[in-house]
Design an enzyme around this catalytic site. Structure first.
Site, short mmCIF file in Angstrom:
data_model
loop_
_atom_site.label_atom_id
_atom_site.label_comp_id
_atom_site.label_asym_id
_atom_site.label_seq_id
_atom_site.Cartn_x
_atom_site.Cartn_y
_atom_site.Cartn_z
N SER A 1 0.85 -1.19 0.00
CA SER A 1 0.00 0.00 0.00
C SER A 1 0.89 1.24 0.00
O SER A 1 2.02 1.21 0.50
CB SER A 1 -0.87 0.03 1.26
OG SER A 1 -1.55 1.27 1.37
N TYR B 1 -1.39 0.24 10.76
CA TYR B 1 -1.58 -0.19 9.35
C TYR B 1 -0.36 0.22 8.51
O TYR B 1 0.15 -0.58 7.72
CB TYR B 1 -2.87 0.41 8.79
CG TYR B 1 -3.14 -0.04 7.36
CD1 TYR B 1 -3.36 -1.38 7.07
CD2 TYR B 1 -3.15 0.87 6.31
CE1 TYR B 1 -3.59 -1.80 5.76
CE2 TYR B 1 -3.39 0.46 5.00
CZ TYR B 1 -3.61 -0.88 4.73
OH TYR B 1 -3.83 -1.29 3.43
P1 NDP Z 1 -11.47 -5.98 0.73
O1 NDP Z 1 -11.88 -5.79 2.15
O2 NDP Z 1 -12.45 -5.73 -0.34
O3 NDP Z 1 -10.86 -7.46 0.56
C1 NDP Z 1 -10.02 -8.02 1.53
C2 NDP Z 1 -9.87 -9.49 1.26
O4 NDP Z 1 -8.96 -10.05 2.23
C3 NDP Z 1 -11.18 -10.25 1.38
O5 NDP Z 1 -11.28 -11.21 0.35
C4 NDP Z 1 -11.06 -10.95 2.73
O6 NDP Z 1 -11.76 -12.19 2.69
C5 NDP Z 1 -9.55 -11.21 2.78
N1 NDP Z 1 -9.09 -11.46 4.12
C6 NDP Z 1 -9.15 -10.63 5.20
N2 NDP Z 1 -8.68 -11.27 6.28
C7 NDP Z 1 -8.33 -12.53 5.89
C8 NDP Z 1 -7.79 -13.65 6.56
N3 NDP Z 1 -7.54 -13.63 7.87
N4 NDP Z 1 -7.52 -14.76 5.83
C9 NDP Z 1 -7.80 -14.80 4.52
N5 NDP Z 1 -8.31 -13.78 3.83
C10 NDP Z 1 -8.58 -12.65 4.52
O7 NDP Z 1 -10.18 -5.04 0.56
P2 NDP Z 1 -9.20 -4.77 -0.68
O8 NDP Z 1 -9.52 -5.62 -1.82
O9 NDP Z 1 -9.16 -3.30 -0.86
O10 NDP Z 1 -7.83 -5.19 0.02
C11 NDP Z 1 -6.95 -6.15 -0.52
C12 NDP Z 1 -5.55 -5.78 -0.10
O11 NDP Z 1 -5.21 -4.53 -0.64
C13 NDP Z 1 -5.33 -5.66 1.40
O12 NDP Z 1 -4.08 -6.22 1.72
C14 NDP Z 1 -5.34 -4.15 1.65
O13 NDP Z 1 -4.61 -3.80 2.78
C15 NDP Z 1 -4.69 -3.69 0.37
N6 NDP Z 1 -4.92 -2.29 -0.01
C16 NDP Z 1 -6.18 -1.78 -0.15
C17 NDP Z 1 -6.34 -0.47 -0.58
C18 NDP Z 1 -7.69 0.18 -0.71
O14 NDP Z 1 -7.76 1.42 -0.65
N7 NDP Z 1 -8.75 -0.56 -0.93
C19 NDP Z 1 -5.19 0.35 -0.96
C20 NDP Z 1 -3.92 -0.30 -0.78
C21 NDP Z 1 -3.81 -1.57 -0.35
P3 NDP Z 1 -12.58 -12.86 3.88
O15 NDP Z 1 -13.13 -11.76 4.72
O16 NDP Z 1 -13.61 -13.67 3.15
O17 NDP Z 1 -11.57 -13.72 4.59
C1 8X3 Z 2 -5.10 1.63 1.78
C2 8X3 Z 2 -4.72 3.02 1.41
O1 8X3 Z 2 -4.48 5.39 2.30
O2 8X3 Z 2 -6.44 4.13 2.98
O3 8X3 Z 2 -3.97 0.84 1.93
O4 8X3 Z 2 -4.29 3.59 3.89
S1 8X3 Z 2 -4.99 4.07 2.72
#
Ligand code: NDP
Ligand code: 8X3
Length: 260
Positions: free
Chosen positions: A145, A158
């Site tokens: 991120s 985070y």
């Molecule tokens: P979502 O919440 O839409 O998806 C998160 C996914 O992670 C879900 O499929 C969830 O599945 C899974 N997950 C969470 N905890 C667990 C666990 N313990 N074991 C297995 N799977 C798990 O978020 P995003 O798609 O946005 O996030 C994906 C990644 O991208 C993350 O690492 C996030 O930190 C990162 N990110 C997101 C950004 C944003 O602004 N959206 C920006 C930068 C990075 P389930 O709950 O079914 O287990």
């Molecule tokens: C998610 C981006 O800026 O919300 O990783 O932390 S921010």
């Protein structure tokens, strides 16, 4: 020339929503086989169907909780039973919990962020590296991120966790130098997924505020970047890719058409 992903075996964690689900569909459209993990198995099954419709010959799901070593071990055993090797591992499972300053934050939120983003990525990498090494041009892609590159108030744990993902990615690349396995990180900025809903513990109105007046990234934008990184030729490793929406120049510099 781009590497064809057709017939490749792609493991995606956190594939039940957001980037992971979009990546499953995008790899499916490229003809790859996808092996999907997350805790919500019924949603995974729907995503697997979508990947098959997009073009995957094999799209299979299995329960996975990356915070539990036993779950990761069982998932890796399942992968070994259905696939001859792993060509691409996308360590995407993770997220943020809360946005409290350090003085008010809870152990539960801190532990959830480190367990998923950092330890989950390490556990999955350890479990699947033997299968990645069997691929002719394997690639491990971590989803980091911009928060791992710039701090913000309320993001101490985070940001620290995602900075951990960045540094563990760099360490893995050093460890795997000479094996042919590539190690990359894709680091997105503001993207509208379930991320903020999870961060704000189901408070949809508060989650919506994060994207108010902004045109954020979509899950598909990030999925396309992941697929692009995975499809570079075997001698090319995109070490670190930062992708942000045009409205976000930096973590604190976001153009909003209406105030949040
Ligand atoms: P979502 O919440 O839409 O998806 C998160 C996914 O992670 C879900 O499929 C969830 O599945 C899974 N997950 C969470 N905890 C667990 C666990 N313990 N074991 C297995 N799977 C798990 O978020 P995003 O798609 O946005 O996030 C994906 C990644 O991208 C993350 O690492 C996030 O930190 C990162 N990110 C997101 C950004 C944003 O602004 N959206 C920006 C930068 C990075 P389930 O709950 O079914 O287990
Ligand atoms: C998610 C981006 O800026 O919300 O990783 O932390 S921010």
């Amino acid at each position: 020339m781009a590497l064809s992903l057709a017939g490749q075996w792609v493991v995606i964690t956190g594939a039940s929503a957001g980037f992971g689900a979009a990546a499953a569909r995008a790899f499916g459209a490229a003809g790859a086989n996808v092996l999907l993990g997350a805790r919500r198995v019924s949603r995974l099954a729907e995503v697997a169907d979508e990947a098959r419709r997009a073009g995957s010959a094999h799209a299979l799901e299995h329960a996975l909780d990356v915070t539990q070593t036993e779950s990761v071990t069982a998932f890796a055993a399942w992968v070994r039973s259905v696939a001859p090797r792993v060509d691409v591992l996308v360590n995407n499972a993770g997220g943020a919990h809360g946005i409290d300053p350090v003085e008010q934050a809870t152990d539960a939120d801190w532990e959830a962020m480190f367990q998923t983003n950092v330890l989950g990525t390490l556990r999955m990498s350890r479990a699947l590296l033997p299968l990645l090494r069997q691929a002719p041009s394997g690639i491990l892609i971590n989803v980091g991120s911009v928060a791992g590159r710039e701090a913000y108030a309320g993001g101490a744990a985070y940001c620290a966790a995602k900075a951990g993902v960045l540094l563990l990615t760099r360490a893995l690349r050093l460890e795997l130098c000479g094996t042919g396995v590539r190690v990359a990180t894709v680091d997105p900025g503001l993207a509208e997924t379930e991320f903020s809903l999870v961060r704000f513990k189901g408070d949809a109105a508060r989650a919506a505020q994060v994207y108010q007046g902004v045109v954020p990234l979509k899950a598909e934008d990030v999925a396309e970047a992941i697929v692009w990184v995975a499809s570079r030729p075997p001698h090319v490793c995109v070490d670190e890719l930062v992708i942000k929406c045009t409205d976000q120049a930096a973590i604190h510099k976001v153009h909003r058409r209406t105030p949040a």
